[in-house]
Design a protein around this motif. Sequence first.
Motif, short mmCIF file in Angstrom:
data_model
loop_
_atom_site.label_atom_id
_atom_site.label_comp_id
_atom_site.label_asym_id
_atom_site.label_seq_id
_atom_site.Cartn_x
_atom_site.Cartn_y
_atom_site.Cartn_z
N THR A 129 0.86 -1.18 0.00
CA THR A 129 0.00 0.00 0.00
C THR A 129 0.89 1.24 0.00
O THR A 129 1.57 1.52 0.99
CB THR A 129 -0.92 0.03 1.24
N GLU A 141 0.29 4.40 0.16
CA GLU A 141 -0.02 5.43 1.12
C GLU A 141 0.63 5.15 2.47
O GLU A 141 1.13 6.07 3.14
CB GLU A 141 -1.54 5.55 1.30
N ARG A 142 0.64 3.88 2.87
CA ARG A 142 1.27 3.51 4.13
C ARG A 142 2.78 3.71 4.05
O ARG A 142 3.41 4.20 5.00
CB ARG A 142 0.94 2.05 4.48
N GLN A 197 3.50 7.34 4.56
CA GLN A 197 3.37 7.78 5.96
C GLN A 197 4.65 7.52 6.74
O GLN A 197 5.12 8.39 7.49
CB GLN A 197 2.20 7.05 6.63
#
Length: 460
Positions: A215, A217-218, A221
Amino acid sequence: MHIIAVGLNYRTAPVEVREKFTFAERELPDALKALMGTKSIMECVIVATCNRTELYAVVDRHQLCGHYIRSFMEKWFKLPREHFTNHLYMYEDEAAIRHLFKVTSGLDSMVIGETQILGQVKSAFLQAQDMKTTGTVFNMLFKQAVTMAKRAHSETMIGESAVSVSYAAVELGKQIFGHFNRKTVMIIGAGETGELTAKHLYANGAERILVVNRTFERAAQIADKFGGKPLSLEEAIQKLPETDIIISSTGSEGYVLNRSQVAEAMKRRKSKPLFMIDIAVPRDLDPSIAAVENVFLYDIDDLEGIVESNLEQRRQEAAKIDVMIAEEMAQFEQWYKTLGVVPLIRALQTKAADIHDETMNSLSNKLPDLSERELKVIRKLTKSMINQMMQDPILRIKEMAGEKRAEEAMDIFVKLFALEELAESQQQAGNYPAQAAEPSNAASAKPVHKQAGAPAFART
């Protein structure tokens, strides 16, 4: 009833065995249902981490439970039992409870005192509770184990030294390179372990951190927290030639990197060494990668002992937690021993309530002129009399339930108050029965690695 724990961990099985006995997260609900449907199992919880797979169960036939659980594992993992029996351990009753307390408090972990296992056990218990595979015993035991572990970490210095599997991986990298300055580090997997790894690398001077995750997006982060760069797996493969250190910790069921990909990247590195650590179970990195020239591949088993210098203080603190565990076990034992009197107490209360209702009905028939207020006063007073009469017998049977002749005391209690039928109906309504009768062929079963010593509280 008996409480048992059956499993394998980093001490009893190497990573190539452990990775065959992992539960994918999506499989756990079905696995819990299947285990709960296994003969003799009344409650169950599955704890599955990278370093252990453990099945906890409340059973009614402990002599055969090892056989039944091995049969479940054989069927679920599609492996003949001779491939894993020698790696299994089995704890019963007191030993099983002590083992759970040690697991939750981090005393049974590869890195003693680590806190990650506490969250993993709590999650395993909550999932089993949601699936309704826990009941009276495990709802009490697991809550107590989690609470005790939290207290152990807050009241001792067991977690003071910065040691964990991810920390050990970084320490190993420092032994190889000396420092991380001007090194490009790739972290594959942005879960909790990946984030901890990035944190340790950043604290040790890593200047360029690449974060790879399924993922994106993870990955972004985590990368943002440490000034790193997020990558997809496809982009990561393109970056292999310029990467010096790879630490992988995903939940993938197959290899993330294979030998051909790494070999191709090494051609472009011009003999510069590549350091790789695989801390995932199942493994992320194809073991044959180790055969590629100038590649140094380590797996999770290689990390044991790397942080030995930081563990001495934790061992001293562990002795304090052992005392706490003994105290918690004594409390659970007392509760567990009184569990068997619950159906008897409820039976006595039911009988008293029935007698009271019959008496009040008879009084209403014989004295029909009594007002509703007068009946209410009489009902309240007579009910108080009955409760006071029952108070001492209930208190005494609770006390006697913790003594050596508890079973005899409960038998006398049932006979004195003529509770045979009511007690049986209370047990059938959901309260646990007294010790279940063992099957005639139980003696022929031989549980694996059975712990010596009679259980302190095998009966309810």
